[in-house]
Design a protein around this motif. Structure first.
Motif, PDB file in Angstrom:
ATOM      1  N   GLU A  11      -7.367   8.648   5.668  1.00 46.85           N
ATOM      2  CA  GLU A  11      -7.277   9.312   6.975  1.00 46.85           C
ATOM      3  C   GLU A  11      -6.577   8.458   8.025  1.00 46.85           C
ATOM      4  OE1 GLU A  11      -9.993  11.763  10.194  1.00 46.85           O
ATOM      5  OE2 GLU A  11     -10.977  10.423   8.782  1.00 46.85           O
ATOM      6  N   GLU A  12      -6.899   7.183   8.091  1.00 46.61           N
ATOM      7  CA  GLU A  12      -6.309   6.334   9.127  1.00 46.61           C
ATOM      8  C   GLU A  12      -4.786   6.310   9.030  1.00 46.61           C
ATOM      9  OE1 GLU A  12      -6.301   1.675  10.639  1.00 46.61           O
ATOM     10  OE2 GLU A  12      -7.838   2.356   9.239  1.00 46.61           O
ATOM     11  N   THR A  13      -4.272   6.137   7.813  1.00 44.64           N
ATOM     12  CA  THR A  13      -2.817   6.086   7.633  1.00 44.64           C
ATOM     13  C   THR A  13      -2.208   7.470   7.769  1.00 44.64           C
ATOM     14  OG1 THR A  13      -3.177   4.258   6.089  1.00 44.64           O
ATOM     15  CG2 THR A  13      -0.978   5.210   6.149  1.00 44.64           C
ATOM     16  N   SER A  14      -2.940   8.502   7.352  1.00 46.64           N
ATOM     17  CA  SER A  14      -2.462   9.873   7.486  1.00 46.64           C
ATOM     18  C   SER A  14      -2.280  10.251   8.948  1.00 46.64           C
ATOM     19  CB  SER A  14      -3.450  10.836   6.818  1.00 46.64           C
ATOM     20  OG  SER A  14      -3.030  12.171   6.965  1.00 46.64           O
ATOM     21  N   ARG A  15      -3.152   9.744   9.799  1.00 48.67           N
ATOM     22  CA  ARG A  15      -3.074  10.055  11.237  1.00 48.67           C
ATOM     23  C   ARG A  15      -2.133   9.116  11.982  1.00 48.67           C
ATOM     24  NH1 ARG A  15      -8.983  10.692  13.833  1.00 48.67           N
ATOM     25  NH2 ARG A  15      -7.628  11.232  15.594  1.00 48.67           N
ATOM     26  N   ASP A  39       4.955  13.734   2.617  1.00 48.37           N
ATOM     27  CA  ASP A  39       4.555  14.356   1.351  1.00 48.37           C
ATOM     28  C   ASP A  39       3.416  13.614   0.665  1.00 48.37           C
ATOM     29  OD1 ASP A  39       6.514  16.350   1.536  1.00 48.37           O
ATOM     30  OD2 ASP A  39       8.018  15.077   0.570  1.00 48.37           O
ATOM     31  N   LEU A  40       2.967  12.513   1.262  1.00 45.37           N
ATOM     32  CA  LEU A  40       1.965  11.674   0.604  1.00 45.37           C
ATOM     33  C   LEU A  40       0.550  12.042   1.023  1.00 45.37           C
ATOM     34  CD1 LEU A  40       3.644   8.154   0.955  1.00 45.37           C
ATOM     35  CD2 LEU A  40       3.580   9.601  -1.086  1.00 45.37           C
ATOM     36  N   HIS A  41      -0.375  11.951   0.061  1.00 41.81           N
ATOM     37  CA  HIS A  41      -1.799  12.056   0.351  1.00 41.81           C
ATOM     38  C   HIS A  41      -2.302  10.643   0.616  1.00 41.81           C
ATOM     39  CE1 HIS A  41      -6.146  12.287  -0.533  1.00 41.81           C
ATOM     40  NE2 HIS A  41      -6.031  13.481   0.027  1.00 41.81           N
ATOM     41  N   GLY A  73       0.802  -1.210   0.000  1.00 37.03           N
ATOM     42  CA  GLY A  73       0.000   0.000   0.000  1.00 37.03           C
ATOM     43  C   GLY A  73       0.838   1.264   0.000  1.00 37.03           C
ATOM     44  N   ILE A  74       1.874   1.317   0.850  1.00 42.71           N
ATOM     45  CA  ILE A  74       2.737   2.498   0.903  1.00 42.71           C
ATOM     46  C   ILE A  74       3.564   2.610  -0.374  1.00 42.71           C
ATOM     47  CG2 ILE A  74       4.696   3.552   2.094  1.00 42.71           C
ATOM     48  CD1 ILE A  74       2.037   3.850   3.554  1.00 42.71           C
ATOM     49  N   ARG A  75       4.049   1.485  -0.854  1.00 39.97           N
ATOM     50  CA  ARG A  75       4.837   1.517  -2.103  1.00 39.97           C
ATOM     51  C   ARG A  75       3.978   2.048  -3.257  1.00 39.97           C
ATOM     52  NH1 ARG A  75       6.972  -4.088  -3.437  1.00 39.97           N
ATOM     53  NH2 ARG A  75       8.764  -3.525  -2.142  1.00 39.97           N
ATOM     54  N   LYS A  76       2.729   1.610  -3.347  1.00 40.77           N
ATOM     55  CA  LYS A  76       1.850   2.055  -4.432  1.00 40.77           C
ATOM     56  C   LYS A  76       1.588   3.556  -4.348  1.00 40.77           C
ATOM     57  CE  LYS A  76      -2.537   1.020  -6.693  1.00 40.77           C
ATOM     58  NZ  LYS A  76      -3.776   0.187  -6.656  1.00 40.77           N
ATOM     59  N   ARG A  77       1.328   4.076  -3.136  1.00 41.16           N
ATOM     60  CA  ARG A  77       1.079   5.514  -2.982  1.00 41.16           C
ATOM     61  C   ARG A  77       2.313   6.321  -3.391  1.00 41.16           C
ATOM     62  NH1 ARG A  77      -2.977   3.111  -1.789  1.00 41.16           N
ATOM     63  NH2 ARG A  77      -3.034   3.240  -4.048  1.00 41.16           N
ATOM     64  N   LYS A  78       3.483   5.834  -3.047  1.00 40.02           N
ATOM     65  CA  LYS A  78       4.717   6.529  -3.432  1.00 40.02           C
ATOM     66  C   LYS A  78       4.874   6.560  -4.950  1.00 40.02           C
ATOM     67  CE  LYS A  78       7.475   5.769   0.753  1.00 40.02           C
ATOM     68  NZ  LYS A  78       8.773   5.356   1.292  1.00 40.02           N
ATOM     69  N   GLU A  79       4.600   5.438  -5.599  1.00 48.25           N
ATOM     70  CA  GLU A  79       4.732   5.375  -7.058  1.00 48.25           C
ATOM     71  C   GLU A  79       3.700   6.261  -7.744  1.00 48.25           C
ATOM     72  OE1 GLU A  79       4.339   1.230  -7.809  1.00 48.25           O
ATOM     73  OE2 GLU A  79       6.426   0.751  -7.252  1.00 48.25           O
ATOM     74  N   GLU A  80       2.477   6.254  -7.254  1.00 47.22           N
ATOM     75  CA  GLU A  80       1.416   7.056  -7.860  1.00 47.22           C
ATOM     76  C   GLU A  80       1.681   8.558  -7.737  1.00 47.22           C
ATOM     77  OE1 GLU A  80      -2.454   4.129  -7.048  1.00 47.22           O
ATOM     78  OE2 GLU A  80      -1.952   5.762  -5.659  1.00 47.22           O
ATOM     79  N   GLN A  81       2.219   8.965  -6.579  1.00 43.24           N
ATOM     80  CA  GLN A  81       2.360  10.389  -6.287  1.00 43.24           C
ATOM     81  C   GLN A  81       3.785  10.906  -6.530  1.00 43.24           C
ATOM     82  OE1 GLN A  81       0.475  11.277  -2.432  1.00 43.24           O
ATOM     83  NE2 GLN A  81      -0.902   9.531  -2.740  1.00 43.24           N
ATOM     84  N   HIS A  82       4.679  10.020  -6.954  1.00 43.29           N
ATOM     85  CA  HIS A  82       6.053  10.407  -7.272  1.00 43.29           C
ATOM     86  C   HIS A  82       6.748  11.088  -6.092  1.00 43.29           C
ATOM     87  CE1 HIS A  82       4.695   9.471 -11.306  1.00 43.29           C
ATOM     88  NE2 HIS A  82       3.788  10.435 -11.234  1.00 43.29           N
ATOM     89  N   LYS A  83       6.447  10.585  -4.902  1.00 39.44           N
ATOM     90  CA  LYS A  83       7.079  11.097  -3.693  1.00 39.44           C
ATOM     91  C   LYS A  83       7.504   9.912  -2.835  1.00 39.44           C
ATOM     92  CE  LYS A  83       7.003  15.617  -3.885  1.00 39.44           C
ATOM     93  NZ  LYS A  83       8.244  16.425  -3.737  1.00 39.44           N
TER      94      LYS A  83
END
Length: 310
Positions: free
Chosen positions: A219-223, A214-216, A199-209
């Motif tokens: 809410e649960e993971t953001s907090r 720096d990731l969007h 999940g974290i790897r996919k968000r990094k690849e999608e958002q290029h961060k």
């Protein structure tokens, strides 16, 4: 006019006195009132129930800097800090409970080469209690059944080692080391404990961060990491946030004796009594025992803890 001011001063003083009389144990601040006749009257004002705290300018997680200069980072941290500071009953009990369990967790983290700050992840996951999530994750480290088996924990009707503090902590450490090998930083590792490595790897690849901050994220993971940081800040500076526990206030484990078991136990209650204890203590200190009996497969051996008799 002088008489009027004098009356106002006296009425104000009387109102303050009535308030304090109704709440004599409140934290109080002294004030001085001068009457029209030149008399000085001293009174105390109750301290406001809610306080605004000075937020630390710098924070780290596992030696990695948290970018507190970013407005959203500061706001997300403040949210978790105030939620936990002002949920006083929960925080007091968590602090008291930490006296029983943190020594074991800290020792294993150190032995496994995992940063000490990950003890706060266990707090965020379970509050240091053997809870069950809606997804059926269990124990202090909230491990799913499939993950438990992947990391060598036994899960059956009679034995569930997700409830075994030492074994589940070691299994969590295996996961954390595996995640670190993929991400190379502990902040992403902590986030992945909530969202999964994929999940974290996919968000990094999608958002290029590559940075968690720096990731969007949902809410649960953001907090998630900010809740961990809030626990760290409060536990490292308890007096600042109004928690003043002494050594006598913390819960502690008793001294244990360990009994090796390599044969079936058909009745755990009777077995406990034969060994100078009882079923309540057996279950309290060995929550991984999930049934009233313990079948032991050939070649298997269990260690059961019982408190040393006083």
């Amino acid at each position: 006019m002088i008489v009027l001011y004098g009356l106002v001063g006296i009425l104000l003083a009387w109102a303050i006195w009535k308030e304090l009389k109704g709440n004599p144990e409140a934290n109080q601040e002294e004030i001085l009132i001068q009457t029209a006749e030149g008399e000085s009257l001293r009174f105390t004002m109750p301290e406001p129930k809610a306080r605004i705290f000075e937020i630390p300018a710098t924070l780290t997680f596992a030696g990695e800097e948290v970018p507190m200069k970013l407005p959203d980072v500061r706001e997300r941290f403040e949210r978790e800090l105030y939620v936990n500071v002002y949920w006083q009953s929960n925080m007091i009990l968590l602090m008291k409970r930490s006296g029983k369990y943190l020594p074991t967790i800290e020792k294993i983290l150190a032995e496994q080469g995992i940063p000490d700050d990950f003890k706060y992840l266990a707090m965020a996951e379970s509050g240091l209690m053997n809870v069950v999530s809606p997804a059926d994750a269990r124990g202090f480290w909230q491990i799913l059944k499939g993950t438990a088996k992947d990391y060598g924990l036994e899960v059956s009707d009679e034995v569930d080692e997700r409830y075994h503090l030492e074994k589940s902590t070691k299994a969590a450490c295996q996961y954390l080391k595996s995640a670190y090998a993929k991400f190379g930083n502990w902040t992403s590792v902590a986030a992945s404990y909530n969202a999964g490595i994929a999940g974290i790897r996919k968000r990094k690849e999608e958002q290029h961060k590559n940075n968690y901050f720096d990731l969007h994220l949902v809410e649960e993971t953001s907090r998630y990491l900010f809740r961990i940081l809030a626990f760290k800040e409060i536990f490292e500076n308890p007096e600042k946030y109004g928690f003043e526990l002494g050594e006598k206030d913390f819960y502690h484990m008793p001294v244990f004796r360990e009994l090796a078991v390599d044969q079936d136990i058909p009745d755990l209650a009777a077995w406990a009594i034969r060994h100078g204890s009882n079923y309540k203590e057996l279950k309290m200190y060995n929550p991984w025992l999930r049934d009233r009996k313990l079948p032991v497969r050939r070649g298997r051996r269990y260690l059961i803890k019982l408190p040393v008799e006083n």
